[in-house]
Motif scaffolding. Structure first.
Motif, short mmCIF file in Angstrom:
data_model
loop_
_atom_site.label_atom_id
_atom_site.label_comp_id
_atom_site.label_asym_id
_atom_site.label_seq_id
_atom_site.Cartn_x
_atom_site.Cartn_y
_atom_site.Cartn_z
N GLY A 174 -40.66 -7.49 20.40
CA GLY A 174 -40.73 -6.35 21.31
C GLY A 174 -41.06 -6.71 22.73
N ILE A 175 -40.60 -7.86 23.19
CA ILE A 175 -40.98 -8.36 24.51
C ILE A 175 -40.11 -7.81 25.63
CG2 ILE A 175 -41.08 -10.48 25.91
CD1 ILE A 175 -41.86 -11.96 23.31
N TYR A 176 -38.81 -7.72 25.41
CA TYR A 176 -37.87 -7.57 26.52
C TYR A 176 -37.58 -6.13 26.94
CZ TYR A 176 -36.81 -12.38 25.17
OH TYR A 176 -36.90 -13.71 24.86
N TYR A 177 -37.89 -5.16 26.14
CA TYR A 177 -37.29 -3.83 26.27
C TYR A 177 -38.13 -2.90 27.15
CZ TYR A 177 -35.71 -6.42 22.33
OH TYR A 177 -35.30 -7.46 21.54
N ALA A 178 -37.45 -2.06 27.90
CA ALA A 178 -38.13 -1.18 28.84
C ALA A 178 -39.12 -0.28 28.09
CB ALA A 178 -37.10 -0.32 29.57
N PRO A 179 -40.39 -0.24 28.53
CA PRO A 179 -41.36 0.64 27.88
C PRO A 179 -40.85 2.08 27.83
CG PRO A 179 -42.48 -0.86 29.37
CD PRO A 179 -41.00 -1.04 29.61
N GLY A 180 -41.00 2.71 26.67
CA GLY A 180 -40.52 4.07 26.49
C GLY A 180 -39.11 4.16 25.96
N SER A 181 -38.38 3.04 25.93
CA SER A 181 -37.01 3.05 25.42
C SER A 181 -37.03 3.08 23.90
CB SER A 181 -36.24 1.82 25.90
OG SER A 181 -36.80 0.64 25.33
N ALA A 182 -35.88 3.45 23.30
CA ALA A 182 -35.78 3.46 21.84
C ALA A 182 -35.92 2.05 21.29
CB ALA A 182 -34.44 4.07 21.42
N ARG A 183 -35.42 1.06 22.02
CA ARG A 183 -35.54 -0.32 21.53
C ARG A 183 -37.01 -0.74 21.50
NH1 ARG A 183 -31.50 -4.50 24.19
NH2 ARG A 183 -32.17 -3.62 26.18
N ALA A 184 -37.75 -0.40 22.55
CA ALA A 184 -39.17 -0.74 22.57
C ALA A 184 -39.93 0.00 21.47
CB ALA A 184 -39.77 -0.42 23.93
N ALA A 185 -39.56 1.25 21.24
CA ALA A 185 -40.29 2.07 20.28
C ALA A 185 -40.09 1.63 18.84
CB ALA A 185 -39.87 3.54 20.43
N THR A 186 -38.94 1.01 18.55
CA THR A 186 -38.63 0.68 17.16
C THR A 186 -38.75 -0.81 16.84
OG1 THR A 186 -36.27 0.53 17.71
CG2 THR A 186 -37.08 2.65 16.88
N CYS A 187 -38.80 -1.68 17.84
CA CYS A 187 -38.74 -3.11 17.56
C CYS A 187 -39.97 -3.60 16.80
CB CYS A 187 -38.56 -3.89 18.86
SG CYS A 187 -38.37 -5.67 18.61
N ARG A 188 -41.17 -3.36 17.33
CA ARG A 188 -42.38 -3.86 16.67
C ARG A 188 -42.55 -3.24 15.29
NH1 ARG A 188 -46.78 -2.01 18.80
NH2 ARG A 188 -48.14 -3.36 17.61
N ARG A 189 -42.35 -1.93 15.21
CA ARG A 189 -42.51 -1.25 13.91
C ARG A 189 -41.44 -1.71 12.92
NH1 ARG A 189 -41.04 4.09 12.46
NH2 ARG A 189 -40.38 4.45 14.61
#
Length: 398
Positions: free
Chosen positions: A54-69
């Motif tokens: 979850g390093i690269y993705y804009a905070p608040g984006s769907a990619r950021a929201a789902t990557c770590r989880r």
């Protein structure tokens, strides 16, 4: 005519994890349509196997929201099912002093996303990855892991089909929209209560047939890998990535030690001539001219696309590819890098009116059809969490 309450088009990682999520929520009549003879024959089964942190993705984006989880859920799934999983970790290095501000910004973005990362100095980098190069400092991501995508795809497929509530029809190509409540296939119309389009690089074609997302088009990029010779593979313990070029939606040539122990180098991301154009002219066809036309327009009008096209196409020359790789690992020799058959197609969604490259997942729903239009990285990592989000927000009850 075949009918199912839920019809999912595509048996890649998103189709399978979404079917699993809907099954978990009580759907007892799910049909997956897949044109190939096995699940995940394209992007899902050809990716690097990295579980991203979850390093690269804009905070608040769907990619950021789902990557770590999603990564945590995938990790748990591998452990529960005895599937290969290795916590090799990852470092992101700066190849020159000019990249240090971008490295620091990447660290801030990672921490904003809740990723477990540390800024480390050159001495600590040498303990983690003795052959990695950096300038002054690097980012260490200890939670980045690697898995076997094909093993995961097979286990998901077996789990779904053994439930008695999910059918997968292989060798059936979805060709477009049929009469209301049906989808056209090479085996005739298939009726549905609700339809989910997870066709990956072909998702826009089916969406357009249903009158959805006509302002978007997927452009294929070819991701080709090489590998380190066995005697050189000892130079890489985990994953070594460069600071990504902010103008480029891809991450650049990097090193990844997979679960088998082989170390892959790459991938490239040059424009492809077809959605399944893995080599030569294979996978090209009538659509090739339309793809080339769209590429030409983007090359002339979009700085980001032009940067990608120019910089990535250079990497087809071994000398340029080697220079990119050598910046990351000291002592690398040309003979250390060997050919590899590992090639994937990385579809990139374009907003046609503006020519902008879409940088987040995109889901569009119309009536009782849902279309996942931009399944870009980290789609494999995110898939189980993303399936929950799609089930929560985009799939209507029928």
């Amino acid at each position: 005519m075949i009918h199912a309450h839920t019809v999912i088009c595509g048996a890649g990682i998103l189709g399978l994890t979404l079917a699993r999520e809907l099954l978990r929520r009580g759907d007892t009549d799910i049909l997956i349509l897949e044109k190939e003879r096995a699940s995940g024959a394209h992007a899902s089964g050809r990716n690097s196997g990295v579980l991203h942190a979850g390093i690269y993705y804009a905070p608040g984006s769907a990619r950021a929201a789902t990557c770590r989880r999603g990564g945590a859920l995938m990790r748990e799934y591998c452990l529960e099912n005895g599937l290969p999983l290795k916590d090799n970790g990852k470092v992101i290095v700066a190849v020159n002093p000019e990249q240090l501000p971008a490295l620091d910004n990447l660290y801030k973005r990672a921490t904003a996303n809740g990723a477990t990362v540390r800024l480390i100095d050159e001495a600590e980098l040498a303990r983690i990855e003795p052959h990695a190069r950096t300038v002054d400092r690097a980012i260490h991501s200890p939670c980045t892991a690697v898995v076997d995508p094909r093993a995961i795809l097979k286990r998901l497929t077996d789990e779904l089909t053994s439930s008695g509530k999910v059918r997968i029809l292989y060798g059936v190509r979805v060709t477009g929209a049929g009469q209301p409540g049906t989808v056209a296939t090479t085996d005739g119309p298939v009726g549905f209560g609700r339809l989910v389009n997870t066709l990956g690089s072909h998702a826009d074609t089916l969406a357009h047939a249903f009158g959805v997302g006509k302002q978007y088009q997927l452009i294929p990029f070819k991701g080709a890998y090489k590998r380190l010779a066995p005697d050189a593979a000892v130079q890489v313990r985990g994953s070594i990535y460069p600071v990504p070029d902010p103008r480029n939606p891809f991450l650049g040539v990097h090193f990844t030690r997979g679960v088998s122990g082989a170390v892959y180098v790459g991938p490239t991301a040059a424009p492809a001539f077809g959605r399944e154009n893995y080599s030569g002219i294979a996978g090209t066809g009538p659509e090739t001219l339309r793809i080339l036309y769209r590429d030409a327009i983007l090359f002339c009008t979009n700085d980001a696309f032009r940067t990608v096209a120019v910089e990535e196409t250079k990497k087809y020359a071994f000398s340029h590819f080697f220079r990119e790789a050598r910046r990351l690992v000291r002592g690398l020799r040309p003979r250390d890098i060997q050919p590899s058959p590992k090639i994937g197609i990385r579809p990139q969604l374009v907003h046609i009116p503006t020519g902008e490259l879409v940088t987040d997942f995109l889901v569009e729903t119309e009536g009782n059809t849902t279309h996942i239009l931009n399944a870009i990285s980290p789609a494999f990592t995110s898939s189980m969490a993303f399936a929950q989000t799609v089930a929560d927000t985009a799939i209507p009850d029928v």
